[in-house]
Scaffold this active site. Structure first.
Site, short mmCIF file in Angstrom:
data_model
loop_
_atom_site.label_atom_id
_atom_site.label_comp_id
_atom_site.label_asym_id
_atom_site.label_seq_id
_atom_site.Cartn_x
_atom_site.Cartn_y
_atom_site.Cartn_z
N HIS A 294 6.19 -1.59 14.81
CA HIS A 294 7.43 -1.75 15.56
C HIS A 294 7.11 -1.84 17.06
O HIS A 294 7.36 -0.90 17.83
CB HIS A 294 8.37 -0.58 15.29
CG HIS A 294 8.82 -0.48 13.86
ND1 HIS A 294 9.28 -1.57 13.15
CD2 HIS A 294 8.89 0.57 13.01
CE1 HIS A 294 9.62 -1.18 11.93
NE2 HIS A 294 9.37 0.10 11.82
N HIS B 133 0.62 -4.92 11.83
CA HIS B 133 2.08 -4.81 11.77
C HIS B 133 2.53 -3.49 12.39
O HIS B 133 1.83 -2.47 12.30
CB HIS B 133 2.57 -4.91 10.31
CG HIS B 133 2.16 -3.74 9.45
ND1 HIS B 133 2.98 -2.67 9.19
CD2 HIS B 133 1.01 -3.48 8.78
CE1 HIS B 133 2.36 -1.80 8.41
NE2 HIS B 133 1.15 -2.27 8.14
#
Length: 315
Positions: free
Chosen positions: A101, A99
């Site tokens: 951005h 995970h």
């Protein structure tokens, strides 16, 4: 943070070496799975990711945070190659849940045989921007002591919009489209119709499931039903309302109707909202074919297909 991360990786690799090298062992198909959650900022991504961290030991998978310099969502070409190689061939980390951005990256371009499973969550674009605006000034209850970039700026979101400030400009709404569009130059050209259509294409064709912040529990329920290897127990964990699963921006003031109306005049908002509505409709379509409601509660449908007329007949 990087030194700690390297140390953790070395520990895991050494542990696997002691237990027996896995490089030469073929993984079971169920274990040879990687999920990538390229999380959009301020969409309840921390709440969802914490559930993955809480479940990883019990469900036996690894969780890895992709930390990019200055939170840049676009990787260099050489880092794209490194990342694809890591994700696909790092057997010690499989099954894995990555995970971070980062914008969508098409693994097929790199000639890999097995692509990862992409998932994501998006949010009403104005609500997301308002949350991010106050987050940069006041932080949240997750790490209250951390100093934020705009700390000390007391200007409300309404005041910012009225003054034509840069932090609340319509251009700042342009985020969810490029995150789904990917690493192409045109994805990051604010207001690009091509980027919007590419984001829609990727959402339908490259993502396993995309939820919305406002219906996060239903998103988690669907993931648990479809991918129990990772998400077994996730729905109950979310419903217990543990503090670790809640992250609320401090000092957030809802914008006025006038402020919202002003932003909605922008072509950029219209495009981001079109993408959000598109994602919402698709999510609701998936949910409608996977669950039923009874006495105000949703429950997952049992298997609704079977095989018959199987030939040749066995003796």
């Amino acid at each position: 943070e990087r030194a700690i991360a390297r140390h953790e990786v070395r520990e895991i690799e050494q542990r696997h070496t002691v237990d027996g090298p896995r490089q030469d062992v073929s993984l079971d198909e169920e274990d040879d799975v990687v999920i990538i959650y390229n999380r959009v900022p301020k969409t309840a991504s921390t709440s969802f990711t914490n559930i993955a961290y809480d479940l990883c030991a019990k469900n036996k998978y690894h969780v890895l945070h992709i930390n990019t310099t200055k939170n840049n969502p676009v990787m260099s070409l050489q880092d794209q190659v490194r990342f694809v190689k890591n994700v696909t061939s790092w057997k010690e980390m499989k099954p894995g849940f990555y995970h971070g951005h980062i914008s969508y990256l098409d693994f097929a371009k790199f000639g890999v045989k097995k692509k990862p499973i992409y998932i994501n969550v998006i949010r009403d674009p104005i609500e997301r921007l308002v949350s991010y605006y106050y987050f940069l000034r006041f932080g949240d209850d997750y790490r209250p002591g951390l100093r934020r970039r705009k700390q000390g700026d007391k200007k409300t979101f309404d005041e910012c919009v009225a003054a034509g400030g840069s932090d609340c400009a319509p251009e700042k709404l342009w985020l969810q489209i490029p995150f789904f569009c990917g690493h192409s130059s045109e994805c990051w050209n604010v207001g690009s119709r091509w980027a919007l259509e590419q984001a829609k294409y990727n959402l339908i064709n490259e993502y396993f499931l995309v939820g919305v912040t406002e219906e996060l529990e239903d998103f988690i329920m669907l993931l648990e039903a479809a991918l129990p290897r990772f998400f077994r127990g996730a729905t109950e964990l979310y419903r217990t309302g543990k503090k670790s699963h809640l992250r609320k921006t401090t000092e957030k003031k809802l914008p006025t109707k006038e402020t919202i109306a002003k932003l909605q005049q922008s072509e950029i908002w219209k495009m981001e909202n079109e993408f959000y509505e598109f994602a919402l409709e698709q999510f609701q379509f998936v949910r409608a074919h996977a669950v039923r409601e009874k006495d105000g509660e949703l429950y997952i449908l049992a298997q609704n297909f079977f095989y018959e007329k199987i030939y040749p007949k066995s003796n």
